[in-house]
Enzyme design. Sequence first.
Site, PDB file in Angstrom:
ATOM      1  N   HIS A  27       0.840  -1.199   0.000  1.00 19.66           N
ATOM      2  CA  HIS A  27       0.000   0.000   0.000  1.00 19.66           C
ATOM      3  C   HIS A  27       0.873   1.247   0.000  1.00 19.66           C
ATOM      4  O   HIS A  27       2.029   1.194   0.388  1.00 19.66           O
ATOM      5  CB  HIS A  27      -0.817   0.113   1.294  1.00 19.66           C
ATOM      6  CG  HIS A  27      -1.621  -1.075   1.668  1.00 19.66           C
ATOM      7  ND1 HIS A  27      -2.966  -1.144   1.476  1.00 19.66           N
ATOM      8  CD2 HIS A  27      -1.264  -2.240   2.267  1.00 19.66           C
ATOM      9  CE1 HIS A  27      -3.424  -2.310   1.941  1.00 19.66           C
ATOM     10  NE2 HIS A  27      -2.409  -2.987   2.425  1.00 19.66           N
ATOM     11  N   THR A  84       0.503   5.308   1.758  1.00 21.76           N
ATOM     12  CA  THR A  84      -0.287   5.885   2.850  1.00 21.76           C
ATOM     13  C   THR A  84      -1.017   7.178   2.489  1.00 21.76           C
ATOM     14  O   THR A  84      -1.931   7.573   3.199  1.00 21.76           O
ATOM     15  CB  THR A  84       0.615   6.209   4.065  1.00 21.76           C
ATOM     16  OG1 THR A  84       1.571   7.193   3.661  1.00 21.76           O
ATOM     17  CG2 THR A  84       1.323   4.964   4.571  1.00 21.76           C
ATOM     18  N   GLU A 141       2.729  -0.858   4.444  1.00 24.39           N
ATOM     19  CA  GLU A 141       2.388   0.497   4.000  1.00 24.39           C
ATOM     20  C   GLU A 141       3.684   1.253   3.721  1.00 24.39           C
ATOM     21  O   GLU A 141       4.642   1.161   4.493  1.00 24.39           O
ATOM     22  CB  GLU A 141       1.598   1.239   5.079  1.00 24.39           C
ATOM     23  CG  GLU A 141       0.183   0.743   5.293  1.00 24.39           C
ATOM     24  CD  GLU A 141      -0.858   1.404   4.374  1.00 24.39           C
ATOM     25  OE1 GLU A 141      -0.463   2.240   3.525  1.00 24.39           O
ATOM     26  OE2 GLU A 141      -2.041   1.071   4.514  1.00 24.39           O
ATOM     27  N   HIS A 176      -2.738  -3.308  -3.211  1.00 25.46           N
ATOM     28  CA  HIS A 176      -4.117  -3.137  -2.723  1.00 25.46           C
ATOM     29  C   HIS A 176      -5.086  -3.047  -3.912  1.00 25.46           C
ATOM     30  O   HIS A 176      -6.197  -3.562  -3.872  1.00 25.46           O
ATOM     31  CB  HIS A 176      -4.201  -1.871  -1.862  1.00 25.46           C
ATOM     32  CG  HIS A 176      -5.334  -1.874  -0.885  1.00 25.46           C
ATOM     33  ND1 HIS A 176      -5.582  -0.836  -0.027  1.00 25.46           N
ATOM     34  CD2 HIS A 176      -6.296  -2.802  -0.636  1.00 25.46           C
ATOM     35  CE1 HIS A 176      -6.646  -1.131   0.707  1.00 25.46           C
ATOM     36  NE2 HIS A 176      -7.097  -2.317   0.345  1.00 25.46           N
ATOM     37  N   ASP A 192      -3.868   2.170  -4.831  1.00 22.15           N
ATOM     38  CA  ASP A 192      -2.498   2.061  -4.321  1.00 22.15           C
ATOM     39  C   ASP A 192      -1.967   0.640  -4.510  1.00 22.15           C
ATOM     40  O   ASP A 192      -2.743  -0.303  -4.506  1.00 22.15           O
ATOM     41  CB  ASP A 192      -2.424   2.477  -2.834  1.00 22.15           C
ATOM     42  CG  ASP A 192      -3.286   1.643  -1.912  1.00 22.15           C
ATOM     43  OD1 ASP A 192      -4.431   1.339  -2.265  1.00 22.15           O
ATOM     44  OD2 ASP A 192      -2.792   1.268  -0.824  1.00 22.15           O
TER      45      ASP A 192
HETATM   46 ZN   LIG Z   1      -4.112   0.475   0.653  1.00 20.83          ZN
END
Ligand SMILES: [Zn+2]
Length: 272
Positions: free
Chosen positions: A60, A62, A124, A167, A177
């Site tokens: 991911h 952020t 992340e 994601h 993302d």
């Molecule tokens: Zn995400």
Amino acid sequence: MLPLNIKIRSRRMAISLAGACATLFLAGCATVPTEPPKLNIDRSIQAQAQDSRVEFVVLHYTSASNERSLELLSRRNVSSHYLITDEPVPRIYQLVDESRRAWHAGVSQWFDRSNLNAASIGIEIVNAGGSGLFWAPYSNAQIETLLLLLADIVQRHQIKDHNVVGHSDIAPQRKVDPGPLFPWKKLADAGLARWYDETLAEQHRSAFERQGLPGIGWMQQQLEKAGYEVPRHGKLDKATQNVLIAFQMRYRPRLYDGVPDAETLAILKSLQ
Ligand SMILES: [Zn+2]
């Protein structure tokens, strides 16, 4: 059964200790220390038939600064196992133990698995990218840091390269993302993510350009075979385009317009 026995035994013990204490009270009996029953587990034999519960890694970004990302991922109702900052020498925070579930994937599907939080590790990466309107590059240092972390996770949990996902792969109707600037090819070159046979893709591309493109039904079938949750009605609707955009952002990031062109379909046909 075991806890019940323990309870009965300790209650009996308590009664007899109370009695003893009452008898000896005048002789100055004070509190009698009671030790909790000891739980003995023999771990000297480990079964051969076992593997990790972790089958996926989900990547991911952020959309927030280092401080804000840390705050969001540790003090709200979302989290990830790891957070990689965008400092010149990036820091790796571990916010959730790998044996526990972090809340990063949400409603998601990959192959026949849904709700991937249960079986995944979430990473992340601090990046200013927004929801499709603005993209920010990742620093080389961040990617080098990620490669080290990922290699360790993949090795320890024996994660298959097609199960290292973004994601946007597992929730293409909601998420974009880690975005088109994420260098998937670098991960693939390091043996940490799936890629396609580039020579084969070139051949399929010229064949498609000569002979025409396969239909939407074929494309949906191939996307599903690649792991994506996609409609199977043979029409190029918005949901199908969103899946195609997720696919293009990952494998053909130069142009991610959701249009099934010869190059995109050739890549799809050449996935390894
Ligand atoms: Zn995400």
